[in-house]
Scaffold this active site. Structure first.
Site, mmCIF file in Angstrom:
data_model
loop_
_atom_site.group_PDB
_atom_site.id
_atom_site.type_symbol
_atom_site.label_atom_id
_atom_site.label_comp_id
_atom_site.label_asym_id
_atom_site.label_seq_id
_atom_site.Cartn_x
_atom_site.Cartn_y
_atom_site.Cartn_z
ATOM 1 N N MET A 14 0.616 -1.350 0.154
ATOM 2 C CA MET A 14 -0.052 -0.146 0.115
ATOM 3 C C MET A 14 0.962 1.342 -0.013
ATOM 4 O O MET A 14 0.526 2.253 -0.805
ATOM 5 C CB MET A 14 -1.012 -0.045 1.423
ATOM 6 C CG MET A 14 -1.902 -1.041 1.144
ATOM 7 S SD MET A 14 -2.970 -0.896 -0.215
ATOM 8 C CE MET A 14 -4.248 0.269 0.366
ATOM 9 N N ASN A 33 11.650 3.047 5.502
ATOM 10 C CA ASN A 33 10.907 1.832 5.897
ATOM 11 C C ASN A 33 11.753 1.183 6.859
ATOM 12 O O ASN A 33 13.004 1.492 7.006
ATOM 13 C CB ASN A 33 10.907 0.846 4.945
ATOM 14 C CG ASN A 33 10.061 -0.257 4.938
ATOM 15 O OD1 ASN A 33 8.991 -0.285 5.066
ATOM 16 N ND2 ASN A 33 10.592 -1.453 4.730
ATOM 17 N N SER A 129 -9.355 2.453 1.119
ATOM 18 C CA SER A 129 -9.701 1.324 0.585
ATOM 19 C C SER A 129 -9.484 1.492 -0.997
ATOM 20 O O SER A 129 -9.538 2.333 -1.575
ATOM 21 C CB SER A 129 -11.260 1.015 0.625
ATOM 22 O OG SER A 129 -11.693 -0.056 0.019
ATOM 23 N N LYS A 183 -14.103 3.278 7.760
ATOM 24 C CA LYS A 183 -13.405 2.062 7.145
ATOM 25 C C LYS A 183 -13.810 0.654 7.549
ATOM 26 O O LYS A 183 -13.903 -0.187 6.746
ATOM 27 C CB LYS A 183 -11.904 2.275 6.938
ATOM 28 C CG LYS A 183 -11.346 1.331 6.336
ATOM 29 C CD LYS A 183 -11.425 1.222 5.096
ATOM 30 C CE LYS A 183 -10.714 -0.089 4.236
ATOM 31 N NZ LYS A 183 -9.802 -0.881 4.576
ATOM 32 N N HIS A 186 -17.099 -0.072 6.280
ATOM 33 C CA HIS A 186 -17.251 -0.399 4.989
ATOM 34 C C HIS A 186 -16.718 -1.744 4.804
ATOM 35 O O HIS A 186 -17.068 -2.774 3.980
ATOM 36 C CB HIS A 186 -15.964 0.564 4.215
ATOM 37 C CG HIS A 186 -15.322 0.067 3.090
ATOM 38 N ND1 HIS A 186 -14.474 -1.028 2.777
ATOM 39 C CD2 HIS A 186 -15.633 0.579 1.791
ATOM 40 C CE1 HIS A 186 -14.198 -1.150 1.297
ATOM 41 N NE2 HIS A 186 -14.780 -0.191 0.879
ATOM 42 N N ASN A 187 -15.771 -2.533 5.537
ATOM 43 C CA ASN A 187 -15.099 -3.870 5.369
ATOM 44 C C ASN A 187 -16.196 -4.734 5.806
ATOM 45 O O ASN A 187 -16.390 -5.929 5.174
ATOM 46 C CB ASN A 187 -13.584 -3.939 6.054
ATOM 47 C CG ASN A 187 -12.723 -3.290 5.626
ATOM 48 O OD1 ASN A 187 -12.931 -2.343 4.765
ATOM 49 N ND2 ASN A 187 -11.432 -3.537 5.797
ATOM 50 N N GLU A 190 -18.402 -5.135 3.039
ATOM 51 C CA GLU A 190 -17.543 -6.051 1.808
ATOM 52 C C GLU A 190 -17.612 -7.457 2.331
ATOM 53 O O GLU A 190 -18.082 -8.176 1.379
ATOM 54 C CB GLU A 190 -16.159 -5.442 1.935
ATOM 55 C CG GLU A 190 -15.415 -6.068 1.011
ATOM 56 C CD GLU A 190 -13.730 -5.623 1.376
ATOM 57 O OE1 GLU A 190 -13.517 -4.456 1.422
ATOM 58 O OE2 GLU A 190 -12.847 -6.587 1.480
HETATM 59 P P1 NBP Z 1 1.666 -4.620 5.829
HETATM 60 O O1 NBP Z 1 0.441 -4.681 6.665
HETATM 61 O O2 NBP Z 1 1.925 -6.067 5.218
HETATM 62 O O3 NBP Z 1 2.707 -3.597 6.665
HETATM 63 C C1 NBP Z 1 3.895 -3.818 6.051
HETATM 64 C C2 NBP Z 1 4.763 -2.588 6.647
HETATM 65 O O4 NBP Z 1 4.737 -2.393 8.001
HETATM 66 C C3 NBP Z 1 6.363 -2.640 6.429
HETATM 67 O O5 NBP Z 1 6.737 -1.403 5.966
HETATM 68 C C4 NBP Z 1 6.800 -3.122 7.702
HETATM 69 O O6 NBP Z 1 8.024 -2.935 7.694
HETATM 70 C C5 NBP Z 1 6.112 -2.368 8.598
HETATM 71 N N1 NBP Z 1 6.316 -2.536 9.975
HETATM 72 C C6 NBP Z 1 5.829 -3.771 10.590
HETATM 73 BR BR1 NBP Z 1 5.051 -4.953 9.851
HETATM 74 N N2 NBP Z 1 6.343 -3.705 11.841
HETATM 75 C C7 NBP Z 1 6.769 -2.465 12.020
HETATM 76 C C8 NBP Z 1 7.295 -1.802 13.109
HETATM 77 N N3 NBP Z 1 7.337 -2.538 14.519
HETATM 78 N N4 NBP Z 1 7.757 -0.589 13.007
HETATM 79 C C9 NBP Z 1 7.865 -0.132 11.833
HETATM 80 N N5 NBP Z 1 7.499 -0.664 10.723
HETATM 81 C C10 NBP Z 1 6.933 -1.787 10.587
HETATM 82 O O7 NBP Z 1 1.665 -3.596 4.711
HETATM 83 P P2 NBP Z 1 0.303 -3.247 3.339
HETATM 84 O O8 NBP Z 1 -0.363 -4.374 3.028
HETATM 85 O O9 NBP Z 1 0.965 -2.211 2.549
HETATM 86 O O10 NBP Z 1 -0.525 -2.482 4.572
HETATM 87 C C11 NBP Z 1 -0.127 -1.290 5.062
HETATM 88 C C12 NBP Z 1 -1.418 -0.806 6.069
HETATM 89 O O11 NBP Z 1 -2.777 -0.513 5.324
HETATM 90 C C13 NBP Z 1 -1.782 -1.947 7.207
HETATM 91 O O12 NBP Z 1 -2.431 -1.459 8.300
HETATM 92 C C14 NBP Z 1 -2.876 -2.751 6.239
HETATM 93 O O13 NBP Z 1 -4.044 -3.187 7.125
HETATM 94 C C15 NBP Z 1 -3.660 -1.302 5.419
HETATM 95 N N6 NBP Z 1 -4.359 -1.604 4.538
HETATM 96 C C16 NBP Z 1 -3.978 -2.755 3.472
HETATM 97 C C17 NBP Z 1 -4.786 -2.999 2.207
HETATM 98 C C18 NBP Z 1 -4.290 -3.929 1.504
HETATM 99 O O14 NBP Z 1 -4.994 -4.259 0.383
HETATM 100 N N7 NBP Z 1 -3.198 -4.578 1.404
HETATM 101 C C19 NBP Z 1 -6.022 -2.271 1.806
HETATM 102 C C20 NBP Z 1 -6.157 -1.010 2.842
HETATM 103 C C21 NBP Z 1 -5.624 -0.810 4.190
HETATM 104 P P3 NBP Z 1 9.298 -3.931 7.374
HETATM 105 O O15 NBP Z 1 9.469 -3.812 5.651
HETATM 106 O O16 NBP Z 1 10.624 -3.422 7.865
HETATM 107 O O17 NBP Z 1 8.729 -5.482 7.784
#
Ligand code: NBP
Length: 472
Positions: A14, A33, A129, A183, A186-187, A190
Site C-alpha cells: 500500500m 521503511n 480502500s 472504514k 466499509h469492510n 464488503e
Molecule cells: P503490511 O500490513 O504488510 O505492513 C508492512 C509494513 O509495516 C512494512 O513497511 C513493515 O516494515 C512495517 N512494519 C511492521 Br510489519 N512492523 C513494524 C514496526 N514495528 N515498526 C515499523 N514498521 C513496521 O503492509 P500493507 O499491506 O501495505 O498495509 C499497510 C497498512 O494498510 C496496514 O495497516 C493494512 O491493514 C492497511 N491496508 C492494506 C490494504 C491491502 O490491500 N493490503 C488495503 C487497505 C489498507 P518492514 O519492511 O521493515 O517489515
C-alpha cells in the site's frame, strides 16, 4: 536542496503505491521503511527517476520534509503503528501532521488522537480502500480527526483519490476515530457482499451444475444491471473465468475453502452489537468465514451426519440472468449496505461523529472495494431524507423488496430443502421479514422474563409497567 512536500513511512504494497500516486500528482516525497533494503529496492526500481528520495533513519527522514510536515504511516495496524508513533514523536515539531492510513481499530485511533494532539501535533486516522491498484490509481479515503488537520492535507488527498462524476472519493469524515470507524464498517459491508456472491456461485454449481464459464456469464449479465453493477461482481466474473494453466480446468475449484478474517469484519459486528444495530447479514458473512476455517471438523462431520439430497429447484433462466437468484443477490446486497449504514447512523449519534451519510456513500462510489451503482441510490436516499432510519424505507429500496421478495424466498426455501447452507441469503430474508412485521413474538419472551425474573412488561392496551404471578 528544496524540502519534500510529503513523507511516507512503510513500504508495504500500500505504501509504495500511495507514494507513487502522490508523486504523480505533483507532491515530491521522502520514504522511510524499517528495513532499509526495501527502501533501496524501491528507489532503484519503481521510484527510479521520480521525485522520491529515501531516508535511512527517522531523523534524516523528518529533516528532508518541508514544515509543517505531512507524514503518512502505512504500517501494520496495532503495536507496529504505536511503535512508529513513539519512534517519530521526538523529531516532530508543533503543527506537524501524522496520518495513519492503516486499518487501525477506531478505539486505538481515538486514543492516539488525544495523545498526539495534546502535544500540539496533528493526527488523522484515515481508512484507505482499493487494494494496491486503488492505492496507485486512486483509492477511496476516509480521513477523521480535527478539521484543521484535514485542511492541511485536503489538496493532496483530493488529487490522490479516485474521481467520480460528483467529485473525488475523499471527504472529511468527522472527529477522532471516525475515519477508521467508517472504514471498518466499509469492510463489514464488503464481507457481506463477498459471502453473498459466494453463495450464488455455490447454488449455480451444485443445483444447476454450471461450470466456471457459464457462471461467469451470469456475473457478466448482473454487472450490466443497475442493481448489481459493481467491482465485486466484476472481479467474481474474472475469478470464475480463470483457468488452472496446468490442466485448463476452473482454477477456483483448486482453491482451499478456508477464508480468514483479519479484524475489521469482527470489529464491525462487535460495534454493531454495542450500538444495538441489527446486522444479521454481515454477522452471517463473518460466521461463514469462521465456519470455513473449521475444515478438518467439517470433513469429519460430513462423514457421520447426513442431510437431504440436492433437489432440482428453479434458479431461473440463464438468458434472463437467473432472475430468482438475482433477486436473492440484490436483496441480500441491499441488506448488507442497509445494515452498514444503520451502524454508521447509530455511531454518529452515540460517538458524536456527525457523519454525513450521503457523503460517505459518495466517496464509496469509486476507488474502493464496495463501489457499485447501488451507492448512487443510497446517496440519493439519504439526501432526500436525512432522517431516514433504514434504507429499506426509501421508496426505491422498498419497491426492490416488494418486487424481489418472492425470488429470495424461493431460493432460500430450495436451498434449505437441498441442505445447502446459504447463511447470508437466509439471514437477509429473516432480516427483511422481521423488519416488515409490526408484531413479533417477543411478547412471549417478555412474559417468560416476567415469569422467572419479575422483569415486568408493558401492555398494548394500557400504559404502565405490569407484573403477573404466572405460576400459581
Ligand atoms: P503490511 O500490513 O504488510 O505492513 C508492512 C509494513 O509495516 C512494512 O513497511 C513493515 O516494515 C512495517 N512494519 C511492521 Br510489519 N512492523 C513494524 C514496526 N514495528 N515498526 C515499523 N514498521 C513496521 O503492509 P500493507 O499491506 O501495505 O498495509 C499497510 C497498512 O494498510 C496496514 O495497516 C493494512 O491493514 C492497511 N491496508 C492494506 C490494504 C491491502 O490491500 N493490503 C488495503 C487497505 C489498507 P518492514 O519492511 O521493515 O517489515
Amino acid at each position: 536542496m528544496s524540502k519534500a512536500h510529503f513523507g511516507l513511512i512503510g513500504l508495504g504494497v500500500m505504501g509504495e503505491n500511495l507514494v507513487l500516486n502522490a508523486e504523480r500528482n505533483g507532491f515530491s516525497s521522502v520514504v522511510y521503511n524499517r528495513t532499509y533494503s526495501k527502501t533501496e529496492a524501491f528507489l532503484s526500481e519503481r521510484a527510479l527517476g521520480k521525485s522520491i528520495e529515501g531516508a535511512k533513519d527517522l531523523r534524516d527522514f523528518v529533516s528532508k520534509l518541508e514544515r509543517p510536515r505531512r507524514i503518512l504511516m502505512m504500517v501494520k495496524a496495532g503495536p507496529a503503528t504505536d511503535a512508529v508513533i513513539q519512534q517519530i514523536s521526538p523529531y516532530l515539531q508543533e503543527g506537524d501532521l501524522l496520518i495513519d492510513g492503516g486499518n487501525s481499530q477506531f478505539a486505538d485511533t481515538e486514543r492516539r488522537v488525544l495523545e498526539l494532539e495534546s502535544k500540539s501535533f496533528g493526527y488523522i486516522g484515515m481508512g484507505v480502500s482499493g487494494g494496491s491498484k486503488g492505492a496507485l490509481e486512486g483509492p477511496s479515503m476516509m480521513p477523521g480527526g480535527t478539521k484543521s488537520s484535514y485542511k492541511a492535507i485536503e489538496d493532496l488527498l483530493n488529487k490522490m483519490a479516485a474521481q467520480v462524476d460528483d467529485g473525488p472519493c475523499v471527504t472529511y469524515i468527522g472527529p477522532r476515530g471516525s475515519g477508521h470507524f467508517v472504514k471498518t464498517v466499509h469492510n463489514g459491508i464488503e464481507y457481506g457482499i463477498e459471502q453473498i456472491l459466494a453463495e450464488s456461485y455455490d447454488l449455480m454449481k451444485r443445483v444447476s451444475g454450471m461450470d466456471g464459464e457459464q457462471m461467469a456469464d451470469i456475473f457478466s449479465f448482473w454487472n450490466q444491471t443497475e442493481e448489481l453493477s459493481s467491482y465485486l461482481v466484476e472481479i467474481t466474473e474474472a475469478c470464475l473465468r480463470t483457468k488452472d494453466p496446468s490442466d485448463g480446468s476452473d482454477l477456483v475449484e483448486k482453491i482451499t475453502d478456508k477464508a480468514g478474517q483479519k479484524g475489521t469484519g469482527l470489529w464491525t459486528v462487535v460495534s454493531a452489537l454495542e450500538l444495538g444495530a441489527s446486522v444479521p447479514t454481515i454477522y452471517a458473512s463473518l460466521n461463514g468465514r469462521v465456519m470455513s476455517s473449521m475444515k478438518s471438523q467439517r470433513e469429519y462431520a460430513e462423514s457421520i451426519i447426513s442431510g437431504p439430497s440436492v433437489v432440482d429447484f428453479d434458479l431461473g433462466n440463464p438468458t434472463n440472468g437467473m432472475s430468482p437468484l438475482m433477486d436473492a443477490v440484490v436483496l441480500s446486497t441491499i441488506s448488507s449496505y442497509a445494515q452498514g449504514m444503520e451502524i454508521l447512523r447509530l455511531a454518529s449519534i452515540e460517538y458524536n461523529y456527525e457523519l454525513n451519510l450521503p457523503s460517505i456513500a459518495q466517496i464509496w462510489k469509486g476507488g474502493c472495494i464496495i463501489r457499485s451503482s447501488l451507492l448512487t441510490r443510497i446517496q440519493n436516499a439519504f439526501t432526500d431524507n436525512d432522517g431516514l432510519s433504514n434504507l429499506f424505507l426509501d421508496p426505491w429500496f422498498a419497491k426492490q423488496v416488494n418486487d424481489r421478495l418472492p425470488g429470495l424466498t424461493s431460493v432460500v426455501s430450495g436451498a434449505v430443502k437441498s441442505g445447502i447452507p446459504v447463511p447470508c441469503f437466509s439471514s437477509s430474508l429473516d432480516y427483511i421479514n422481521s423488519y416488515r412485521t409490526s408484531r413479533l413474538p417477543q411478547n412471549l419472551v417478555q412474559a417468560m422474563r416476567d415469569c422467572f425474573g419479575s422483569h415486568t412488561y408493558e401492555r398494548v392496551d394500557m400504559p404502565g409497567s405490569f407484573h403477573t404471578e404466572w405460576i400459581k
